[in-house]
Design a protein around this motif. Sequence first.
Motif, PDB file in Angstrom:
ATOM      1  N   THR A  80      10.757  40.469  25.595  1.00  0.00           N
ATOM      2  CA  THR A  80      10.762  41.824  26.127  1.00  0.00           C
ATOM      3  C   THR A  80      11.713  41.883  27.302  1.00  0.00           C
ATOM      4  OG1 THR A  80       9.348  43.637  26.928  1.00  0.00           O
ATOM      5  CG2 THR A  80       8.852  41.435  27.749  1.00  0.00           C
ATOM      6  N   SER A  81      12.092  43.074  27.723  1.00  0.00           N
ATOM      7  CA  SER A  81      13.016  43.232  28.843  1.00  0.00           C
ATOM      8  C   SER A  81      12.451  42.548  30.088  1.00  0.00           C
ATOM      9  CB  SER A  81      13.237  44.717  29.122  1.00  0.00           C
ATOM     10  OG  SER A  81      14.106  44.899  30.226  1.00  0.00           O
ATOM     11  N   GLY A  82      13.249  41.656  30.664  1.00  0.00           N
ATOM     12  CA  GLY A  82      12.816  40.928  31.847  1.00  0.00           C
ATOM     13  C   GLY A  82      12.511  39.469  31.583  1.00  0.00           C
ATOM     14  N   ILE A  83      12.409  39.100  30.294  1.00  0.00           N
ATOM     15  CA  ILE A  83      12.163  37.697  29.917  1.00  0.00           C
ATOM     16  C   ILE A  83      13.125  37.319  28.806  1.00  0.00           C
ATOM     17  CG2 ILE A  83      10.534  36.037  28.945  1.00  0.00           C
ATOM     18  CD1 ILE A  83       8.275  37.554  30.144  1.00  0.00           C
ATOM     19  N   THR A  84      13.953  36.333  29.037  1.00  0.00           N
ATOM     20  CA  THR A  84      14.874  35.859  28.003  1.00  0.00           C
ATOM     21  C   THR A  84      14.182  34.815  27.140  1.00  0.00           C
ATOM     22  OG1 THR A  84      15.734  34.062  29.382  1.00  0.00           O
ATOM     23  CG2 THR A  84      16.819  36.217  29.566  1.00  0.00           C
ATOM     24  N   GLY A  85      14.769  34.537  25.988  1.00  0.00           N
ATOM     25  CA  GLY A  85      14.212  33.516  25.116  1.00  0.00           C
ATOM     26  C   GLY A  85      14.189  32.157  25.779  1.00  0.00           C
ATOM     27  N   LYS A  86      15.226  31.862  26.567  1.00  0.00           N
ATOM     28  CA  LYS A  86      15.309  30.576  27.248  1.00  0.00           C
ATOM     29  C   LYS A  86      14.193  30.415  28.281  1.00  0.00           C
ATOM     30  CE  LYS A  86      18.679  27.583  29.575  1.00  0.00           C
ATOM     31  NZ  LYS A  86      20.064  27.483  30.082  1.00  0.00           N
ATOM     32  N   VAL A  87      13.927  31.491  29.017  1.00  0.00           N
ATOM     33  CA  VAL A  87      12.862  31.457  30.022  1.00  0.00           C
ATOM     34  C   VAL A  87      11.499  31.326  29.349  1.00  0.00           C
ATOM     35  CG1 VAL A  87      11.671  32.836  31.777  1.00  0.00           C
ATOM     36  CG2 VAL A  87      14.160  32.732  31.761  1.00  0.00           C
ATOM     37  N   LEU A  88      11.294  32.086  28.262  1.00  0.00           N
ATOM     38  CA  LEU A  88      10.031  32.009  27.536  1.00  0.00           C
ATOM     39  C   LEU A  88       9.801  30.602  26.995  1.00  0.00           C
ATOM     40  CD1 LEU A  88       7.534  33.365  26.351  1.00  0.00           C
ATOM     41  CD2 LEU A  88       8.931  34.116  24.407  1.00  0.00           C
ATOM     42  N   ALA A  89      10.856  29.986  26.481  1.00  0.00           N
ATOM     43  CA  ALA A  89      10.750  28.612  25.969  1.00  0.00           C
ATOM     44  C   ALA A  89      10.349  27.649  27.073  1.00  0.00           C
ATOM     45  CB  ALA A  89      12.076  28.182  25.349  1.00  0.00           C
ATOM     46  N   SER A  90      10.851  27.875  28.293  1.00  0.00           N
ATOM     47  CA  SER A  90      10.491  26.994  29.415  1.00  0.00           C
ATOM     48  C   SER A  90       9.019  27.129  29.768  1.00  0.00           C
ATOM     49  CB  SER A  90      11.364  27.304  30.639  1.00  0.00           C
ATOM     50  OG  SER A  90      11.027  28.556  31.209  1.00  0.00           O
ATOM     51  N   TYR A  91       8.476  28.351  29.693  1.00  0.00           N
ATOM     52  CA  TYR A  91       7.040  28.548  29.953  1.00  0.00           C
ATOM     53  C   TYR A  91       6.200  27.817  28.909  1.00  0.00           C
ATOM     54  CZ  TYR A  91       8.532  32.438  32.984  1.00  0.00           C
ATOM     55  OH  TYR A  91       9.115  33.215  33.950  1.00  0.00           O
ATOM     56  N   ILE A  92       6.625  27.940  27.647  1.00  0.00           N
ATOM     57  CA  ILE A  92       5.887  27.291  26.552  1.00  0.00           C
ATOM     58  C   ILE A  92       5.905  25.777  26.732  1.00  0.00           C
ATOM     59  CG2 ILE A  92       5.886  26.838  24.062  1.00  0.00           C
ATOM     60  CD1 ILE A  92       7.012  29.706  23.713  1.00  0.00           C
ATOM     61  N   ASN A  93       7.078  25.226  27.042  1.00  0.00           N
ATOM     62  CA  ASN A  93       7.186  23.772  27.199  1.00  0.00           C
ATOM     63  C   ASN A  93       6.443  23.276  28.433  1.00  0.00           C
ATOM     64  OD1 ASN A  93       8.722  23.205  24.863  1.00  0.00           O
ATOM     65  ND2 ASN A  93      10.577  23.935  25.859  1.00  0.00           N
ATOM     66  N   ASN A  94       6.451  24.054  29.516  1.00  0.00           N
ATOM     67  CA  ASN A  94       5.679  23.688  30.702  1.00  0.00           C
ATOM     68  C   ASN A  94       4.184  23.640  30.380  1.00  0.00           C
ATOM     69  OD1 ASN A  94       7.911  23.479  32.375  1.00  0.00           O
ATOM     70  ND2 ASN A  94       7.748  25.567  33.158  1.00  0.00           N
ATOM     71  N   ALA A  95       3.741  24.625  29.607  1.00  0.00           N
ATOM     72  CA  ALA A  95       2.324  24.693  29.229  1.00  0.00           C
ATOM     73  C   ALA A  95       1.927  23.497  28.365  1.00  0.00           C
ATOM     74  CB  ALA A  95       2.041  26.000  28.493  1.00  0.00           C
ATOM     75  N   LEU A  96       2.774  23.166  27.382  1.00  0.00           N
ATOM     76  CA  LEU A  96       2.466  22.040  26.495  1.00  0.00           C
ATOM     77  C   LEU A  96       2.533  20.704  27.236  1.00  0.00           C
ATOM     78  CD1 LEU A  96       4.366  23.102  23.242  1.00  0.00           C
ATOM     79  CD2 LEU A  96       1.894  22.920  23.553  1.00  0.00           C
ATOM     80  N   LEU A  97       3.466  20.601  28.174  1.00  0.00           N
ATOM     81  CA  LEU A  97       3.631  19.356  28.923  1.00  0.00           C
ATOM     82  C   LEU A  97       2.406  19.054  29.774  1.00  0.00           C
ATOM     83  CD1 LEU A  97       5.589  17.045  29.651  1.00  0.00           C
ATOM     84  CD2 LEU A  97       6.417  18.478  31.536  1.00  0.00           C
ATOM     85  N   LYS A  98       1.894  20.083  30.448  1.00  0.00           N
ATOM     86  CA  LYS A  98       0.792  19.856  31.379  1.00  0.00           C
ATOM     87  C   LYS A  98      -0.582  19.996  30.737  1.00  0.00           C
ATOM     88  CE  LYS A  98      -0.673  20.830  36.094  1.00  0.00           C
ATOM     89  NZ  LYS A  98      -0.369  21.563  37.348  1.00  0.00           N
ATOM     90  N   TYR A  99      -0.704  20.925  29.801  1.00  0.00           N
ATOM     91  CA  TYR A  99      -2.035  21.213  29.254  1.00  0.00           C
ATOM     92  C   TYR A  99      -2.107  20.991  27.739  1.00  0.00           C
ATOM     93  CZ  TYR A  99      -2.283  23.646  33.740  1.00  0.00           C
ATOM     94  OH  TYR A  99      -2.235  23.963  35.070  1.00  0.00           O
ATOM     95  N   GLY A 100      -1.133  20.286  27.182  1.00  0.00           N
ATOM     96  CA  GLY A 100      -1.098  20.077  25.738  1.00  0.00           C
ATOM     97  C   GLY A 100      -2.333  19.402  25.184  1.00  0.00           C
TER      98      GLY A 100
END
Length: 365
Positions: free
Chosen positions: A142-162
Amino acid sequence: MKLSEIKGIGPKTEVLLNKIGIRDFDDLVTHYPFRYEVLKRSDIKEVSEEEKVIIDGKIESIPILIRFKGNLNKLNIRLATKSGTVGVSIFNRAFLKPNLKIGTNIIAVGKYDKKRNILTASEIKFGSLSNKETIEPIYHTTSGITGKVLASYINNALLKYGNDVMDNIPKYLLDKYKFNNKKTDLNIVHNPPDFNKLKESMIRLKYEELFEFTFKINYLKEQNKKNDVGIKRECDRASLDEIIKSLPFKLTDDQKNALDEIIGDLSSNHKMNRLLQGDVGCGKTAVSIIASYKAVKSGYQVAIMAPTAILAKQHLENFRKMLEQFNKNCELLVSGITKKQKEDILENLKNGQIDILIGTHALLE
């Protein structure tokens, strides 16, 4: 787990993520890419005019911004690649100019004009291509979040709370089908090393979705059996045998099995939720007519809803043809009839003069 606990996600970002249906940790890590893009360096000496080209290199000139009428603009830069210097043009990306500094590594995707030695880019990414093929996930954003930024959130979440990811496939099925654990497959889907592993991981995640759906359906079916809220429709079997014998053909074994199950449900005090599935011409309508006859003989009226008026009229013809000798009244209710016709049908329905009413969504009005 709340989104605010994940690195990089603040209150404003959380509101933006909510817009695309991401409200917690599970929503985030299961926000799958809708497609993948293969990033592989193109040999511009061998590409065709209409072929998509991917090149990378260092910017060797100050970007030139040209503005046109109607808020249109074009950026021109010179890019030093392994194949030589190439001109790159991209439209309506004026906001990139401050970041396109001399010496910056970028990846340009677009179509290459050999004669002019210019690549008209549809996209510019920052960074360099590796010598190996790279598979990049593309997400709905959505406007305000790029695919690259969204991917970083997903990877941060999996890294810490996977390790907190809930795996709903029982261990015996994981062993039977040699599936990875869910955390591993989530990592692969969001960071695919190759298409073979990506395919395996997607199959496993789709299997889990199907397993969950089937589990819920079976649970609801079991709960339904415990609730005696259905209406028993009782009529003697001889009446059904009478209509079956009147058919100009013999029922197949599959039709008989389907009919036995439906009649069993109708004769019980449990709700019936069934999907009668089969190829075109396999005899689904005949089964439906016999089941409808069962309900009518039990003292009830039947509504048959079709997706189109044409199909509703075809059903009416089939129902009348099979039931005319049993004096059952079938009528049609579609949006194309006159107001007077509709009023007469509804009055006859209310008085019990119509046994089976066939129509479209007009039945619900």
